[in-house]
Design a protein around this motif. Structure first.
Motif, PDB file in Angstrom:
ATOM      1  N   ASP A   1       0.727  -1.397   0.087  1.00  0.00           N
ATOM      2  CA  ASP A   1       0.662   0.221   0.450  1.00  0.00           C
ATOM      3  C   ASP A   1       1.126   1.016   0.072  1.00  0.00           C
ATOM      4  OD1 ASP A   1      -2.659  -1.530   0.241  1.00  0.00           O
ATOM      5  OD2 ASP A   1      -2.737  -1.200   1.821  1.00  0.00           O
ATOM      6  N   SER A   2       2.186   1.594   0.212  1.00  0.00           N
ATOM      7  CA  SER A   2       3.017   2.365   0.495  1.00  0.00           C
ATOM      8  C   SER A   2       3.306   2.250  -0.385  1.00  0.00           C
ATOM      9  CB  SER A   2       4.159   1.997   1.665  1.00  0.00           C
ATOM     10  OG  SER A   2       3.356   1.795   2.772  1.00  0.00           O
ATOM     11  N   LEU A   3       4.057   1.410  -0.836  1.00  0.00           N
ATOM     12  CA  LEU A   3       4.465   1.689  -2.294  1.00  0.00           C
ATOM     13  C   LEU A   3       3.400   2.600  -3.702  1.00  0.00           C
ATOM     14  CD1 LEU A   3       6.604  -1.366  -2.588  1.00  0.00           C
ATOM     15  CD2 LEU A   3       6.919   1.386  -2.584  1.00  0.00           C
ATOM     16  N   GLU A   4       2.013   1.462  -3.514  1.00  0.00           N
ATOM     17  CA  GLU A   4       0.755   2.154  -3.948  1.00  0.00           C
ATOM     18  C   GLU A   4       0.631   3.783  -4.203  1.00  0.00           C
ATOM     19  OE1 GLU A   4      -2.720  -0.150  -3.518  1.00  0.00           O
ATOM     20  OE2 GLU A   4      -1.501  -1.230  -5.484  1.00  0.00           O
ATOM     21  N   LEU A   5       0.805   4.217  -2.889  1.00  0.00           N
ATOM     22  CA  LEU A   5       0.676   5.860  -2.818  1.00  0.00           C
ATOM     23  C   LEU A   5       1.200   6.488  -3.506  1.00  0.00           C
ATOM     24  CD1 LEU A   5      -1.674   4.830   0.982  1.00  0.00           C
ATOM     25  CD2 LEU A   5      -2.255   5.289  -1.003  1.00  0.00           C
ATOM     26  N   MET A   6       2.626   5.622  -2.843  1.00  0.00           N
ATOM     27  CA  MET A   6       3.660   6.802  -2.949  1.00  0.00           C
ATOM     28  C   MET A   6       3.751   7.025  -4.773  1.00  0.00           C
ATOM     29  SD  MET A   6       7.695   5.802  -3.256  1.00  0.00           S
ATOM     30  CE  MET A   6       7.797   5.162  -1.291  1.00  0.00           C
ATOM     31  N   ALA A   7       3.807   6.199  -5.478  1.00  0.00           N
ATOM     32  CA  ALA A   7       2.707   6.395  -6.871  1.00  0.00           C
ATOM     33  C   ALA A   7       2.137   6.691  -7.338  1.00  0.00           C
ATOM     34  CB  ALA A   7       2.872   4.371  -8.179  1.00  0.00           C
ATOM     35  N   LYS A   8       0.669   6.969  -7.101  1.00  0.00           N
ATOM     36  CA  LYS A   8       0.077   8.102  -7.161  1.00  0.00           C
ATOM     37  C   LYS A   8       0.487   9.416  -7.000  1.00  0.00           C
ATOM     38  CE  LYS A   8      -4.963   8.562  -5.776  1.00  0.00           C
ATOM     39  NZ  LYS A   8      -5.978   8.683  -4.940  1.00  0.00           N
ATOM     40  N   LEU A   9       1.424   9.810  -6.220  1.00  0.00           N
ATOM     41  CA  LEU A   9       1.305  10.993  -5.744  1.00  0.00           C
ATOM     42  C   LEU A   9       2.538  11.374  -7.318  1.00  0.00           C
ATOM     43  CD1 LEU A   9       3.376  10.891  -2.779  1.00  0.00           C
ATOM     44  CD2 LEU A   9       1.567  12.052  -3.117  1.00  0.00           C
ATOM     45  N   TYR A  10       3.044  10.377  -7.763  1.00  0.00           N
ATOM     46  CA  TYR A  10       3.758  10.767  -9.272  1.00  0.00           C
ATOM     47  C   TYR A  10       3.516  11.219  -9.671  1.00  0.00           C
ATOM     48  CZ  TYR A  10       8.050  10.155  -6.294  1.00  0.00           C
ATOM     49  OH  TYR A  10       9.327  10.978  -5.022  1.00  0.00           O
ATOM     50  N   ARG A  11       2.058  10.525  -9.578  1.00  0.00           N
ATOM     51  CA  ARG A  11       1.100  10.449 -11.378  1.00  0.00           C
ATOM     52  C   ARG A  11      -0.234  12.502 -11.393  1.00  0.00           C
ATOM     53  NH1 ARG A  11      -0.817   5.464  -9.674  1.00  0.00           N
ATOM     54  NH2 ARG A  11      -3.044   5.663  -8.865  1.00  0.00           N
ATOM     55  N   HIS A  12       0.583  13.048 -10.733  1.00  0.00           N
ATOM     56  CA  HIS A  12      -0.195  14.706 -10.532  1.00  0.00           C
ATOM     57  C   HIS A  12       0.667  14.836 -11.844  1.00  0.00           C
ATOM     58  CE1 HIS A  12      -0.560  19.050  -9.649  1.00  0.00           C
ATOM     59  NE2 HIS A  12      -1.152  18.341  -8.639  1.00  0.00           N
TER      60      HIS A  12
ATOM     61  N   LEU B   1      -2.964   5.414   6.125  1.00  0.00           N
ATOM     62  CA  LEU B   1      -1.506   5.740   6.250  1.00  0.00           C
ATOM     63  C   LEU B   1      -2.467   6.377   4.877  1.00  0.00           C
ATOM     64  CD1 LEU B   1       1.270   5.312   5.220  1.00  0.00           C
ATOM     65  CD2 LEU B   1       0.381   3.059   3.751  1.00  0.00           C
ATOM     66  N   ARG B   2      -3.830   6.015   4.366  1.00  0.00           N
ATOM     67  CA  ARG B   2      -4.065   6.984   2.966  1.00  0.00           C
ATOM     68  C   ARG B   2      -3.980   7.945   3.231  1.00  0.00           C
ATOM     69  NH1 ARG B   2      -5.395   3.319  -0.315  1.00  0.00           N
ATOM     70  NH2 ARG B   2      -6.901   4.253  -1.502  1.00  0.00           N
ATOM     71  N   ARG B   3      -4.626   8.121   4.438  1.00  0.00           N
ATOM     72  CA  ARG B   3      -4.625   9.581   5.626  1.00  0.00           C
ATOM     73  C   ARG B   3      -3.871  10.423   4.603  1.00  0.00           C
ATOM     74  NH1 ARG B   3      -8.845   7.542   9.044  1.00  0.00           N
ATOM     75  NH2 ARG B   3      -7.134   7.993  10.387  1.00  0.00           N
ATOM     76  N   TYR B   4      -2.557   9.911   5.295  1.00  0.00           N
ATOM     77  CA  TYR B   4      -1.199  10.727   5.542  1.00  0.00           C
ATOM     78  C   TYR B   4      -0.895  10.890   4.374  1.00  0.00           C
ATOM     79  CZ  TYR B   4       4.024  10.674   4.669  1.00  0.00           C
ATOM     80  OH  TYR B   4       5.143  11.556   4.422  1.00  0.00           O
ATOM     81  N   TYR B   5      -1.078  10.028   3.198  1.00  0.00           N
ATOM     82  CA  TYR B   5      -0.454  10.467   1.947  1.00  0.00           C
ATOM     83  C   TYR B   5      -1.373  11.665   1.264  1.00  0.00           C
ATOM     84  CZ  TYR B   5       2.876   7.048   1.215  1.00  0.00           C
ATOM     85  OH  TYR B   5       4.579   6.646   1.110  1.00  0.00           O
ATOM     86  N   ARG B   6      -3.324  11.356   1.261  1.00  0.00           N
ATOM     87  CA  ARG B   6      -3.403  13.131   0.935  1.00  0.00           C
ATOM     88  C   ARG B   6      -3.693  13.825   1.536  1.00  0.00           C
ATOM     89  NH1 ARG B   6      -7.515   8.024   1.329  1.00  0.00           N
ATOM     90  NH2 ARG B   6      -8.324   9.716   3.387  1.00  0.00           N
ATOM     91  N   ARG B   7      -3.507  14.474   2.514  1.00  0.00           N
ATOM     92  CA  ARG B   7      -2.646  15.787   3.740  1.00  0.00           C
ATOM     93  C   ARG B   7      -1.406  16.069   2.709  1.00  0.00           C
ATOM     94  NH1 ARG B   7      -3.377  13.024   8.382  1.00  0.00           N
ATOM     95  NH2 ARG B   7      -1.576  13.034   8.458  1.00  0.00           N
ATOM     96  N   LEU B   8      -0.358  14.906   2.652  1.00  0.00           N
ATOM     97  CA  LEU B   8       1.203  15.056   1.688  1.00  0.00           C
ATOM     98  C   LEU B   8       0.329  16.410   0.411  1.00  0.00           C
ATOM     99  CD1 LEU B   8       4.043  15.262   1.638  1.00  0.00           C
ATOM    100  CD2 LEU B   8       4.397  13.176   1.405  1.00  0.00           C
ATOM    101  N   GLU B   9       0.204  15.136  -0.549  1.00  0.00           N
ATOM    102  CA  GLU B   9      -0.482  15.186  -1.902  1.00  0.00           C
ATOM    103  C   GLU B   9      -1.435  16.758  -1.662  1.00  0.00           C
ATOM    104  OE1 GLU B   9      -2.022  13.569  -6.061  1.00  0.00           O
ATOM    105  OE2 GLU B   9      -2.777  12.737  -4.000  1.00  0.00           O
ATOM    106  N   LYS B  10      -2.027  17.067  -1.249  1.00  0.00           N
ATOM    107  CA  LYS B  10      -2.825  18.406  -1.034  1.00  0.00           C
ATOM    108  C   LYS B  10      -1.989  19.468  -0.808  1.00  0.00           C
ATOM    109  CE  LYS B  10      -7.054  20.559   1.955  1.00  0.00           C
ATOM    110  NZ  LYS B  10      -8.614  20.042   1.996  1.00  0.00           N
TER     111      LYS B  10
END
Length: 207
Positions: free
Chosen positions: A94-105, A146-155
Motif C-alpha cells: 500500500d505504501s508503494l501504491e500511494l507513493m506511485a500515485k503522487l507521481y501521477r499528478h 496511511l492513506r490519510r497521510y498521503y492525501r494530506r501530503l499531496e494536498k
C-alpha cells in the motif's frame, strides 16, 4: 571510472550479495513454516527496493533541506513492526501504491530530474507493487491512516502549489524517507522470522 560510477558498482555488488543471502534465508524460513514469507516473488523484493532507493536519490540533485508540511508517520511504521507478516506485506504494498500515485499528478513539467532515471524509478516501484500483489491476501483491510497521510501530503504540496519545483523536491525527499523505512521494515521481518526459526529449532526434542 568516476566516483559516481565506483559507488554505483559497489552498490550493485552489495545488492547482489545481499539478494543471494536473502534467497537462502527465505528458502529456510519457508521450509520452517513462515507462511507470510513463502511467496517466491519476495526473493526479488530486497534488490528492487534498494534499486528504487538509489534511483530516487540520484535522479535529481541533492535532496532538499526543506521540512515537509505534513509530519512523517513514524508511528505507523512502529506499529506495523508488531503486526502479523501478512499485514506487514500489505502495508509495504500500500505504501508503494500511494507513493506511485503522487507521481501521477497532472503537472510534472516543472521537475528537472533525469527523465530516464525517473521513469526507471517509477517502473521499479510498479514492479514491486505487482510482485507484492502476488503475495498478499485481498481480504486484508488497507491502513486508513496511511492513506490519510498521503492525501494530506499531496494536498499540502502538489495541489497547493500547482506542482511547483519545490513541492516535487519535497515529494522526492519524502519518497526516500519512506523507502528507507520500508527497507528497515523488510529487514526486521526477515530477522524476526529467522530468530523465530532459531527458537523453534532449539526447542525441538533431541533424539
Amino acid at each position: 571510472m568516476t566516483s559516481s560510477q565506483s559507488t554505483q558498482t559497489l552498490l550493485t555488488r552489495d545488492f547482489s550479495s545481499w539478494t543471494s543471502m536473502l534467497v537462502l534465508t527465505l528458502t529456510l524460513l519457508c521450509s520452517a513454516g513462515t507462511p507470510g514469507l513463502c511467496c517466491d516473488w519476495l526473493q526479488h523484493y530486497g534488490h528492487l527496493s534498494n534499486v528504487s532507493l538509489t534511483l530516487v536519490q540520484t535522479m535529481g540533485n541533492q535532496l532538499t533541506d526543506e521540512e515537509s508540511p505534513v509530519s512523517f508517520p513514524y508511528r505507523l511504521y512502529e506499529r506495523i513492526m508488531n503486526d502479523k507478516e501478512d499485514n506487514q506485506l500489505v502495508f509495504i504494498r500500500d505504501s508503494l501504491e500511494l507513493m506511485a500515485k503522487l507521481y501521477r499528478h497532472d503537472n510534472r513539467s516543472s521537475v528537472t530530474w533525469d527523465a530516464n532515471k525517473m521513469e526507471r524509478f517509477l517502473m521499479i516501484i510498479h514492479r514491486q507493487i505487482h510482485g507484492l500483489n502476488l503475495c498478499v491476501s485481498t481480504q486484508i483491510t488497507r491502513n486508513t491512516r496511511l492513506r490519510r497521510y498521503y492525501r494530506r501530503l499531496e494536498k499540502k504540496t502538489l495541489y497547493s502549489t500547482g506542482g511547483s519545483p519545490a513541492s516535487w523536491e519535497l515529494i522526492r525527499k519524502e519518497s526516500k524517507l519512506h523507502l528507507d523505512q520500508l527497507n528497515q521494515l523488510w529487514g526486521f521481518m526477515v530477522e524476526s522470522a529467522s530468530a523465530s526459526r532459531g527458537r523453534s529449532k532449539a526447542n525441538r526434542p533431541q533424539h
